[in-house]
Design a protein around this motif. Structure first.
Motif, PDB file in Angstrom:
ATOM      1  N   GLY A  66      -1.111  10.934  -1.066  1.00  0.00           N
ATOM      2  CA  GLY A  66       0.042  10.951  -0.010  1.00  0.00           C
ATOM      3  C   GLY A  66      -0.380  12.053   0.566  1.00  0.00           C
ATOM      4  N   PHE A  67      -0.566  13.327   0.044  1.00  0.00           N
ATOM      5  CA  PHE A  67      -0.651  14.795   0.722  1.00  0.00           C
ATOM      6  C   PHE A  67      -1.631  14.818   1.727  1.00  0.00           C
ATOM      7  N   VAL A  68      -2.986  14.252   1.335  1.00  0.00           N
ATOM      8  CA  VAL A  68      -4.196  14.172   2.211  1.00  0.00           C
ATOM      9  C   VAL A  68      -3.875  13.074   3.394  1.00  0.00           C
ATOM     10  N   SER A  69      -3.386  12.128   2.948  1.00  0.00           N
ATOM     11  CA  SER A  69      -3.115  10.999   4.059  1.00  0.00           C
ATOM     12  C   SER A  69      -2.207  11.521   5.152  1.00  0.00           C
ATOM     13  N   LEU A  70      -1.155  12.273   4.759  1.00  0.00           N
ATOM     14  CA  LEU A  70      -0.427  12.912   6.201  1.00  0.00           C
ATOM     15  C   LEU A  70      -1.275  13.971   6.975  1.00  0.00           C
TER      16      LEU A  70
ATOM     17  N   VAL B 142       1.114   5.375   8.079  1.00  0.00           N
ATOM     18  CA  VAL B 142       0.717   6.339   7.208  1.00  0.00           C
ATOM     19  C   VAL B 142       2.106   6.598   6.446  1.00  0.00           C
ATOM     20  N   VAL B 143       3.148   6.727   7.055  1.00  0.00           N
ATOM     21  CA  VAL B 143       4.346   7.158   6.469  1.00  0.00           C
ATOM     22  C   VAL B 143       4.803   6.374   5.185  1.00  0.00           C
ATOM     23  N   TRP B 144       4.645   5.093   5.530  1.00  0.00           N
ATOM     24  CA  TRP B 144       5.321   4.109   4.526  1.00  0.00           C
ATOM     25  C   TRP B 144       4.313   3.972   3.502  1.00  0.00           C
ATOM     26  N   MET B 145       3.008   4.284   3.708  1.00  0.00           N
ATOM     27  CA  MET B 145       2.152   4.245   2.361  1.00  0.00           C
ATOM     28  C   MET B 145       2.559   5.393   1.678  1.00  0.00           C
ATOM     29  N   ILE B 146       2.620   6.625   2.252  1.00  0.00           N
ATOM     30  CA  ILE B 146       3.196   7.638   1.517  1.00  0.00           C
ATOM     31  C   ILE B 146       4.490   7.595   0.741  1.00  0.00           C
ATOM     32  N   VAL B 147       5.295   6.974   1.456  1.00  0.00           N
ATOM     33  CA  VAL B 147       6.719   6.569   0.812  1.00  0.00           C
ATOM     34  C   VAL B 147       6.576   5.890  -0.657  1.00  0.00           C
ATOM     35  N   LEU B 148       5.618   4.841  -0.544  1.00  0.00           N
ATOM     36  CA  LEU B 148       5.320   4.119  -1.709  1.00  0.00           C
ATOM     37  C   LEU B 148       5.125   4.849  -2.731  1.00  0.00           C
ATOM     38  N   LEU B 149       3.900   5.621  -2.485  1.00  0.00           N
ATOM     39  CA  LEU B 149       3.292   6.440  -3.393  1.00  0.00           C
ATOM     40  C   LEU B 149       4.232   7.396  -4.098  1.00  0.00           C
ATOM     41  N   SER B 150       5.139   7.885  -3.213  1.00  0.00           N
ATOM     42  CA  SER B 150       6.285   9.140  -3.680  1.00  0.00           C
ATOM     43  C   SER B 150       7.074   8.343  -4.449  1.00  0.00           C
ATOM     44  N   LEU B 151       7.707   7.242  -4.308  1.00  0.00           N
ATOM     45  CA  LEU B 151       8.482   6.377  -5.026  1.00  0.00           C
ATOM     46  C   LEU B 151       7.954   6.032  -6.432  1.00  0.00           C
ATOM     47  N   ILE B 152       6.478   5.832  -6.621  1.00  0.00           N
ATOM     48  CA  ILE B 152       5.989   5.308  -7.787  1.00  0.00           C
ATOM     49  C   ILE B 152       6.082   6.732  -8.712  1.00  0.00           C
ATOM     50  N   SER B 153       5.848   7.879  -8.013  1.00  0.00           N
ATOM     51  CA  SER B 153       5.555   9.108  -8.649  1.00  0.00           C
ATOM     52  C   SER B 153       6.669   9.518  -9.339  1.00  0.00           C
ATOM     53  N   ILE B 154       8.095   9.344  -8.501  1.00  0.00           N
ATOM     54  CA  ILE B 154       9.034   9.837  -8.979  1.00  0.00           C
ATOM     55  C   ILE B 154       9.742   8.988 -10.087  1.00  0.00           C
ATOM     56  N   GLY B 155       9.305   7.589 -10.228  1.00  0.00           N
ATOM     57  CA  GLY B 155       9.650   6.884 -11.457  1.00  0.00           C
ATOM     58  C   GLY B 155       8.779   7.145 -12.594  1.00  0.00           C
ATOM     59  N   ILE B 156       7.729   7.468 -12.269  1.00  0.00           N
ATOM     60  CA  ILE B 156       6.818   7.868 -13.689  1.00  0.00           C
ATOM     61  C   ILE B 156       7.457   9.243 -13.975  1.00  0.00           C
ATOM     62  N   SER B 157       7.623  10.308 -13.074  1.00  0.00           N
ATOM     63  CA  SER B 157       8.356  11.486 -13.625  1.00  0.00           C
ATOM     64  C   SER B 157       9.677  11.561 -14.374  1.00  0.00           C
TER      65      SER B 157
END
Length: 397
Positions: A230-234, A370-385
């Motif tokens: 997500g970070f590099v995509s932005l 790009v934003v909505w791709m990063i949103v998806l990655l972030s939501l998955i990360s939150i769930g895993i954490s």
């Protein structure tokens, strides 16, 4: 032998040395990122293809990290990091002479290989030499050096490209990195708790795979992959967004957008200390939520609000990376350098894959894609954490 404690001269020297080493490594690694629009224009390639000058470096780095960490188990932490910094700085200078896109990518691949030494070993060095209650702060300070290096490399290359050329920009970053490497060599204390091992390929492979059996580590590797994707995509495509109308910013101004990395310098240290105090399982999900809020804010068309969103996103990213990476050092029960290398290998694989795939999203749906791709990655990360936080693991409070 005592561990290095907060407040001592050894602690200060260690942090300054690794700050300089992180600065050098990440100035080189990310020096081409703000130049992607210029590279696309000069070589007449698409934004996604131009990103190969960045993603080729990070995928080479991701693979080499697995080898570099193991080499440090044999030859020592400081020696491997020193070689990495010097070789990378010299290659960075040489890359500035590239006259074709393929030559540029080839040079960047070589840099990815040599850059692996410091990030693969630094976290293991800190985990071995710094006392446990000071590790969160030390890791945060090291990562702040990474953020300032990444920020400075991008700003310097952007400004030098506007006034001279991208060739001159890459050479300038290389020269500055060489000076930082000398500071690293001079100040870093020699390892006192390192025990060299014999290099055996079969046992190395077995040891690498055994890291995935350690409770919690696979979760952290996945979080690192998603975070960096997500970070590099932005940051890969925000330059294309801001150079185009209605913003029509210059290369220099776009380069200075990366000054928001300063918030990453603060957040990695501050949130690392909060994680030491309140627990990683609480602060890591909070960091990821902050990151999510920031990227959604960048959808606003107002330039100032967009930059605020980038700043909030960057704050959350560096906080999350600082906490996740320090947690790897606490969970690993053997071959800590290998565990750190696996985390960073996943981290930079996310950079290469996410940074290139998001180019297709940008081509198809522009910035919102790009934003909505990063949103998806972030939501998955939150769930895993959150799932990770529910487990009873070492270093979890």
């Amino acid at each position: 032998m005592e561990y290095i404690k907060r407040g001592t001269s050894a602690f200060k020297n260690t942090n300054l040395a690794l700050f300089a080493g992180g600065f050098s490594t990440f100035a080189i690694l990310w020096g081409t990122q703000p130049l992607l629009p210029e590279i696309a224009r000069e070589f007449d390639v698409s934004p996604a293809i131009s990103s190969l000058s960045q993603s080729s470096t990070t995928i080479a780095l991701a693979i080499s990290l697995l080898i570099a960490g193991s080499l440090s188990d044999v030859y020592g932490r400081k020696s491997v990091m020193t070689f990495s910094l010097l070789a990378s700085s010299i290659l960075a200078i040489c890359t500035g002479f590239a006259t074709g896109f393929h030559t540029l990518v080839a040079g960047r691949i070589l840099q990815g290989i040599t850059l692996a030494g410091l990030p693969a070993v630094a976290m293991a060095y800190l985990g071995e030499e710094i006392e446990a209650k000071s590790l969160g702060m030390a890791m945060g300070l090291y990562i702040s050096g990474n953020s300032i290096g990444g920020m400075s490399g991008r700003i310097i290359s952007g400004v030098l490209t506007d006034y001279f050329s991208w060739h001159f920009a890459l050479m300038g970053v290389g020269i500055i990195s060489l000076l930082s490497s000398i500071i690293f060599m001079t100040l870093l204390p020699t390892s006192k708790h390192f025990k060299p091992q014999t290099f055996k390929l079969k046992s190395l492979a077995g040891s690498l795979f055994s890291q995935f059996k350690v409770p919690g580590l696979t979760f952290l590797f996945t979080i690192g992959f998603l975070l960096m994707g997500g970070f590099v995509s932005l940051y890969n495509y925000i330059g294309f967004e801001l150079i185009a109308p209605p913003y029509s910013l210059s290369q220099t101004v776009v380069g200075f957008i990366f000054i928001v990395y300063i918030v990453g310098t603060f957040s990695s240290t501050w949130m690392g200390m909060l994680a030491d105090q309140y627990g990683k399982k609480r602060i890591l999900p909070l960091s990821l939520v902050i990151m999510l809020a920031g990227v959604v804010t960048t959808l606003h068309p107002n330039l100032l609000i967009k930059i605020i969103g980038i700043s909030v996103f960057t704050y959350g990213f560096f906080a999350g990376h600082s906490i996740a990476s320090s947690w790897v050092g606490r969970l690993a029960v053997h071959d800590k350098a290998q565990a750190s290398a696996l985390y960073l290998s996943a981290y930079y694989a996310g950079s290469s894959i996410g940074g290139t795939v998001s180019g297709s999203f940008y081509h198809q749906w522009n910035w919102p894609g790009v934003v909505w791709m990063i949103v998806l990655l972030s939501l998955i990360s939150i769930g895993i954490s959150m799932r990770l936080g529910r487990r009873k693991l070492p270093g979890t409070i």
